[in-house]
Every structure is written in C-alpha cells, then in structure tokens.
Design a protein around this motif. Sequence first.
Motif, short mmCIF file in Angstrom:
data_model
loop_
_atom_site.label_atom_id
_atom_site.label_comp_id
_atom_site.label_asym_id
_atom_site.label_seq_id
_atom_site.Cartn_x
_atom_site.Cartn_y
_atom_site.Cartn_z
N ILE A 363 0.84 -1.20 0.00
CA ILE A 363 0.00 0.00 0.00
C ILE A 363 0.87 1.24 0.00
O ILE A 363 0.63 2.20 -0.75
N ALA A 364 1.93 1.24 0.85
CA ALA A 364 2.82 2.40 0.94
C ALA A 364 3.55 2.65 -0.37
O ALA A 364 3.82 3.80 -0.74
N GLU A 365 3.85 1.58 -1.11
CA GLU A 365 4.56 1.72 -2.37
C GLU A 365 3.63 1.94 -3.56
O GLU A 365 4.07 2.02 -4.70
N GLY A 366 2.32 2.02 -3.30
CA GLY A 366 1.37 2.28 -4.36
C GLY A 366 1.06 1.08 -5.23
O GLY A 366 0.53 1.23 -6.34
N LYS A 367 1.34 -0.12 -4.75
CA LYS A 367 1.07 -1.34 -5.52
C LYS A 367 -0.29 -1.95 -5.20
O LYS A 367 -0.78 -2.78 -5.96
N LEU A 368 -0.87 -1.54 -4.08
CA LEU A 368 -2.15 -2.13 -3.65
C LEU A 368 -3.04 -1.02 -3.12
O LEU A 368 -2.62 -0.21 -2.28
N ARG A 369 -4.26 -0.99 -3.61
CA ARG A 369 -5.22 0.00 -3.12
C ARG A 369 -5.62 -0.35 -1.69
O ARG A 369 -5.93 -1.51 -1.38
N GLU A 370 -5.66 0.68 -0.83
CA GLU A 370 -5.97 0.44 0.56
C GLU A 370 -7.42 -0.04 0.73
O GLU A 370 -7.69 -0.93 1.55
N ASP A 371 -8.36 0.54 -0.06
CA ASP A 371 -9.76 0.13 0.07
C ASP A 371 -9.96 -1.32 -0.38
O ASP A 371 -10.77 -2.06 0.18
N LEU A 372 -9.19 -1.75 -1.40
CA LEU A 372 -9.27 -3.14 -1.83
C LEU A 372 -8.71 -4.06 -0.75
O LEU A 372 -9.26 -5.15 -0.51
N TYR A 373 -7.64 -3.63 -0.10
CA TYR A 373 -7.06 -4.43 0.97
C TYR A 373 -8.08 -4.69 2.07
O TYR A 373 -8.26 -5.83 2.53
N TYR A 374 -8.78 -3.65 2.50
CA TYR A 374 -9.75 -3.82 3.58
C TYR A 374 -10.94 -4.66 3.14
O TYR A 374 -11.57 -5.35 3.95
N ARG A 375 -11.27 -4.60 1.84
CA ARG A 375 -12.36 -5.41 1.34
C ARG A 375 -11.98 -6.90 1.34
O ARG A 375 -12.81 -7.76 1.64
N LEU A 376 -10.72 -7.20 0.99
CA LEU A 376 -10.28 -8.59 0.87
C LEU A 376 -9.83 -9.19 2.20
O LEU A 376 -10.01 -10.38 2.44
N ALA A 377 -9.23 -8.36 3.07
CA ALA A 377 -8.62 -8.89 4.29
C ALA A 377 -9.60 -8.92 5.45
O ALA A 377 -9.28 -8.48 6.55
#
Length: 550
Positions: A363-377
Amino acid sequence: MQSSFLDAVAALARSAPPALATPLANLRRLAGKEIEEKRQLEEQLGRYQLVLGRALEVTVTRGLGPVADKVIDGMLEVAGANRGFVGLAEESGRWSLLVARNMEHADVPDPESKLSTSIIAEVLRTGQPLVTENARQEEGLEQAQSVFRLRLRSVACLPLVHNERSIGFVYLDDARSEGLFDEAALTAVRAWLPLAAEAVARAQKESLPTGPLGLPTRSTTLLADLERLERVARFDASILLTGETGTGKSMLARKVHEAGPRSQKPFVHVNCGALPEALLEGELFGAEAGAYTGSKGAREGRFEAAHGGSLFLDELDTMPLGCQVKLLVALQERQVTRLGSNRPIVVDVRVMAAMSTDPRQAIAEGKLREDLYYRLAVIEVRLPALRERAEDIPLLARSLLQNTQQRYGLPPLRLTASALDQLCRHAWPGNVRELQNALDRAALFSENGEIREVPLPGAAPAVQATTLLGALQAAARRYVEELSKNPKLRRLELLDGFRGMVVAEAVRRLGGRDEAMAALGEGEMVENRNHHRVIRRELDRLAALEAAAG
C-alpha cells in the motif's frame, strides 16, 4: 495316559475270545476318535490363546511399522506358515508392503518378487480371502504361473477390511507343506483379523498427524491460524493469505474451499502475475466479441467461471491499479461487466487472494489499493516460512514422500535419521516447494526406498553445519532479494549495520554486554578491557543508522 489306554485295549483284543474281538475293535475306534477330537480341541485352544496374546500386543502397539510387525508375527505363529507379508492398498490401485518376515523373524530379501501379485490383486478387488491347499496343482487360477515359479504349495491371502473397505492384506505362504491352512487354522486367523485391520487403520491415521483443514503441523502459531480459517470456511468472508513464495498459499486456499459449503462448485485459480496487463481484465471479467483486437467471440471471465464456487487471486499486488478498481466494484456489487458490454452479470463467488509481500508495504509503495485491501482482508493470515516452523519438517517430509511414492509408483519410502537431520538443518529459502523438489529428487535415486541423503543444490555444507550460519545466510538472501526490488535499499551503511543488529540482539537476549561478547566468541579475540568499547562501537553504529532511517 491316552496312548496307554489304547495299548491296553489292543492287548486285550489280542488275548480275548473271538466273540469279543468286534466289540473291542469298536471300543478302540471310538476311544481313538475321542482322543483325536480332544487333541484337536487342545490344539485349537492353544491357537486361541496365541491369538489373545497377540491381539493384546497389537492393541497397545503404536506406529504403522511396529503394528505390521506384530500382526505378521502373530499370523505366522497361529497358522504355522513359513513366510508372511503385510501390505497396504493404495488409492491408485497399487499396493505397497509394510513388512515381509519368515518364521525366524528375519526380513525376506527382495520381497516383491516373492509374492503372487495376481492373488493379491484378486483379494483386494473382491475383499474375499483366497486360500489354496496345493497351489501347484490347482487349475484355472490366474495366479498358477506365479505360484509355480515361486514353488509354493500352501498360500493364504486375507484382506484387511476396515469400514467395509479393503485397506490392505495379510499374505502367508509355505513351500514345504500342502494343506497347511486347514479350517481350524483359518478359523483362528479370521478370529483376530478384524482387530488387526482396526490396528492398521488406526496406525495409518496416526502416522501422519494433521491439524485443522487436514494439514500436518506442530507449529502453535500456524495451528492457531488454521483453526481460524477452518472456523470461517463455512462463511463467505474474503480471505487474504500472505507469506513468502512456496509456503503453500494456493494449497491452503483450496483447503478452505473444500472445507466450506462451496466445495462441490468450481475453484478457479488466477495468477495475476502470469497474465499481461492488457489481458488480465478480460481474463477476470470476460469480453464480448470484438471488444479488442483479435477477439472473435464472446468469452466468459474467471468470475463467471467460478460462479457458485471460489475465485483465488494469487500475486494480487502485481494487478494493475485500474484493474484493482474494477475488482473492488465487483466485490461490492457482486456483479461484473464484460469488456465491450454495458450489461452487468450477477456472480456468486467467494474471493480469496494471496501475495508474497507485506500488504502494508505494498500500500505504501502504491502497488495495492488500501480500500481493496480492507475489502479482501476480512480474515488475514500470514503463512510462516518453513525455516520458522522447523518442527514441522519431519511431518511434512513424511506427507510429501507419500505423495511422491504414489506419483511415481515407487516402493515405500523412508528417510534415515541422518537424512532427516539434514532436512531439519537446511534453511529452505524455497520453503515447502523446495522441500517437495528435494524429496522428489532423493526418492528417484533412492535404493530400495531408503533415502540416506537429500541433494540440496546451492547449499554449501558449511552453512548447513549450524543453525546460526543457516539463519544468517537466509537473512542475507532476503536482503539481496529486497535490494533487487527496491533501489532505495542500496545503501552500504545498511550492510555496516548488520553486525550492530546481531550485537544488539545478543545483548537483549542474554542480558548484558559481557554475556553477549562471550556468546559471540569475541572474548578470545579482544582483551577484556576492550569488550565494552567494541560493543559500544557497534551499538552506536546501529543507533546512527536507525536515526538516519527515522
């Protein structure tokens, strides 16, 4: 006494008048019959006493090999056969031997060549025992050629049946005697065959202890995570699996799928890193005819293919951000839109994802959207590297060797103590995948199924010699891997700080500088008055590095 009674009747018959000859002969015949029946009864009683003693031994014995030893020793003693074999049936239709012994308790050399394979196949197929009184003279048997070659006279093959399924067999033979396996002997053998089958089935189950989701582990951390996953498997909550490459993320995702209510529906695996960016969106969401150059017809995407089941997105952090936006919409709306279409398609899919990097770093490196992370995790589990769960290596090795044996049709495989120790001391940079590869290679070159050494390419013997050196090598390898991915890490002072990290950790763990220096071996190279100066220098270097990084 019985013999003297018959002798007395015979002597009386010789001196008695002719009128008493016939009654005395009848008396002698009846007495002989009664004595023979009593002898047979005593012999059978002795067999049952042997059965009872052996049955008690089998009941308390643990381990597949020891249980098989007890079973065959008892069978040989009860039946009076010269040789005995115990084997296991495999799902592939093949079978493998657990033990091959003779009456003297010596192992039978080259045992597979001493058996009638057609007899075993027939018994496993039908679940019925096969007994021959004179194997050389019986006609119409498919196994006639093999028993003639083996010069056998008496053969008995009995199935080990557990839960109405043939899990193995007991094979007894003798080249000396005809009709060895009479009804009395077989009755005694059959009396404890169910108990033997139960013991073998129990030992089979215990031989590969498994944790939640059917995975073998003794790692307390992994065990807790597997219990969490097993608990949520019946729900549709999204799961994110993280961990190094080769730790088994895709296998674990499939286990979760199989443990849930969607197990009879498709499990669709998509490796996001293996698909070009231009094709990934079409692969996931589908495309209509003419949606892009070269497309000739409508094509359903992976979401549609997984309808009713599970979709596993591997290497999620390699997915382009634009595609991540559409994935997020699909997860929220439970529908997808094919390329070249405006018509949404409703999909019922459980989504699981995996990535080998830390999601927060991605997320910090801009490779993963934060909102997608919370949706999946909704549930996030990190799979530990194999070097972090070394206590599992013996369990994994046995489980993987069983797979190797079935895949290549090999005889039963076993690791010597030295080979197992070699596995436990290796750093395993490639994790479980590397372990499987190494065991496959060792199994293919093993002799008689015994693996004495496991070839580990690229691993220097000196590094394998101690756990500390292996750990340092693994740390250096991870640093170089990250260095190749992130140019910001290419700073020489980081290398200078590595020694300071080791010293700092030694001080923290051991409680003092003198203790740390002794543990690190510095006491022999540095005079006592310099101990604190050397420690201070390394700790100051580490502090400066941390300050610069902060």
